[in-house]
Design an enzyme around this catalytic site. Structure first.
Site, PDB file in Angstrom:
ATOM      1  CB  CYS A  73      -0.932  -0.019   1.206  1.00  8.54           C
ATOM      2  SG  CYS A  73      -1.804  -1.575   1.314  1.00  8.54           S
ATOM      3  CD  GLU A  74       4.130   3.331   1.495  1.00  8.06           C
ATOM      4  OE1 GLU A  74       4.175   4.464   0.973  1.00  8.06           O
ATOM      5  OE2 GLU A  74       4.089   3.135   2.722  1.00  8.06           O
TER       6      GLU A  74
END
Ligand SMILES: *Cc1c(COP(=O)(O)O)cnc(C)c1O
Length: 417
Positions: free
Chosen positions: A345-346
């Site tokens: 989640c980046e």
């Protein structure tokens, strides 16, 4: 295929590590996976070692590039020295069969415990990075009644023309001591009963692809060497660090024989130590990942793969380039310019951008030249187990690090009760 990727090549359109089809490795060990060629590691180390001919030298592999025990063991068997930056790396080298007497201890902040242990096992030399560190090493040596062998790491203030995060030889970097302060430090060390002046050290950066910054640094170091000699301070080895760049995307890089020839011609009668890391393991390893999903919108084509920035950080961290090759050269899928992105989640979680590939879900892809600063920089971010590592030698392959289990990841944690 890169010039130095001798261990990785297509046979019958299938990518192989030495004589083993990567498809077989994926079936046995699963994905994602690091794969190393033992032959490449050995040949890369020998290239440095043999280039010195009769000139006294020691090639100290920089452990931080890839510290797997099997990699260290392969090099130890060749007689390699090691450049270490922590007690952890020292213990790894010893367990892997390396000799303490061939270890140089680098790093800007050696702790008392690290210095004690290094003295206990008898490392070859401490590369000292500041006045405070020199006095810490002296006081630990005094407390255990030993003499600590030292080099001062000087900062020659040359531009290594590399990525700012991996440039270390400029005044603005935290590494080493200014040339102008070095003589005082050497004098101090020379006057101490507990310090034994041995070498002069510099390391100007990493992924350097031109020889000129190395030669600029060498010229500056030689001036200092002469000044020290005039003061009666004898130096028995010159440590010129690592940093030799490799071919990631077809770039021209340093001819090792030529670099070493020039070095030898300028340095007579003094042992030369080099600390190559990337140049020994970088092209000797690949990172394998599997295409989970293909996702195309009007702007972009994303291949979502099972490997991520926690497994191979270099693209996110340095915007580094790794060549991407299909495991099967004939694979027919959707032809596009793909961004390879991971499940993390980046937005910065990518392994490669804008690569012309023909892909289908389920395909395996190789990120080439991932043997250095690949696994060693990996983390458990997003509670992702670190991947397995495999070494191939000829027709044989062995697991050299088991894939972590999810339970491993929180085994050290406790509830607050
Ligand atoms: C990182 C490092 C090396 C190895 O650098 P490479 O670019 O991998 O060759 C050598 N010496 C020191 C002091 C280092 O910090």
């Amino acid at each position: 295929m890169h010039k130095k990727h001798l261990g990785f090549s297509y046979k019958n359109q299938i990518l192989h590590a030495e004589s083993v089809a990567i498809t077989d490795l994926m079936a046995v060990y699963g994905s994602p996976l690091y794969v190393y060629s033992r032959m490449d590691i050995e040949n890369n180390w020998r290239e440095f070692d043999q280039a010195f001919g009769d000139h006294p030298h020691l090639v100290c592999y920089a452990v931080k590039a890839n510290s797997n025990l099997a990699v260290l063991n392969v090099l130890a068997k060749l007689g390699s020295g090691f450049d270490i930056v922590s007690i952890g790396e020292l213990e790894r080298v010893l367990v892997a069969g390396g000799k303490a007497g061939k270890c140089v201890f680098s790093g800007v902040a050696k702790t008392k415990i690290e210095i004690e242990r290094a003295l206990e096992v008898g490392v070859r030399c401490f590369n000292v990075e500041s006045a405070s560190e020199l006095s810490r090493i002296e006081s630990v040596a005094r407390s255990v009644g030993k003499q600590a062998p030292i080099s001062i790491r000087v900062n020659p203030n040359v531009d290594a023309k590399t990525h700012p995060y991996i440039s270390t030889g400029l005044k603005e970097n935290k590494f080493g001591v200014d040339m102008s302060n070095a003589i005082d430090l050497y004098q101090q060390a020379q006057d101490s009963k507990y310090l034994n002046v041995q070498g002069l050290d510099c390391h100007i950066g990493s992924q350097i692809t031109e020889v000129s910054p190395f030669l600029d640094a060498l010229d500056k170091v030689l001036v200092l060497l002469k000044q020290l000699k005039d003061k009666g301070i004898g130096i028995t080895h010159l440590d010129l660090g690592g940093g030799i760049g490799i071919d990631y995307e077809g770039e021209q890089t340093i001819d090792i024989q030529n670099y070493i020839d020039v070095m030898i011609s300028k340095v007579e009668n003094i042992e030369i130590i080099l600390e190559p890391g990337r140049a020994i393991v970088g092209n000797a390893g690949i990172f394998m990942t599997k295409v989970e999903f293909l996702k195309q919108n009007s702007e972009h084509s994303f291949a979502i793969v099972d490997g991520a920035m926690n497994d191979l950080l270099r693209p996110s961290f340095y915007n580094a380039y790794h060549q991407v090759l299909p495991i099967n050269k004939n694979a027919k899928g959707i032809q596009a310019h793909w961004d390879l992105v991971g499940p993390i989640c980046e937005t910065g979680d990518f392994l490669a951008k804008n690569r012309a590939l023909s892909l289908s879900e389920g395909d395996y892809l190789a990120l080439m030249s991932a043997g250095a600063y690949g696994f060693t920089m990996s983390s458990n971010y997003n509670t992702r187990p670190r991947v397995a590592e495999v070494m191939v030698s000829g027709t044989n392959h062995q697991l050299v690090r088991q894939r972590e289990s999810v339970q491993d990841l929180f085994a050290q944690e406790r509830l607050y009760e």
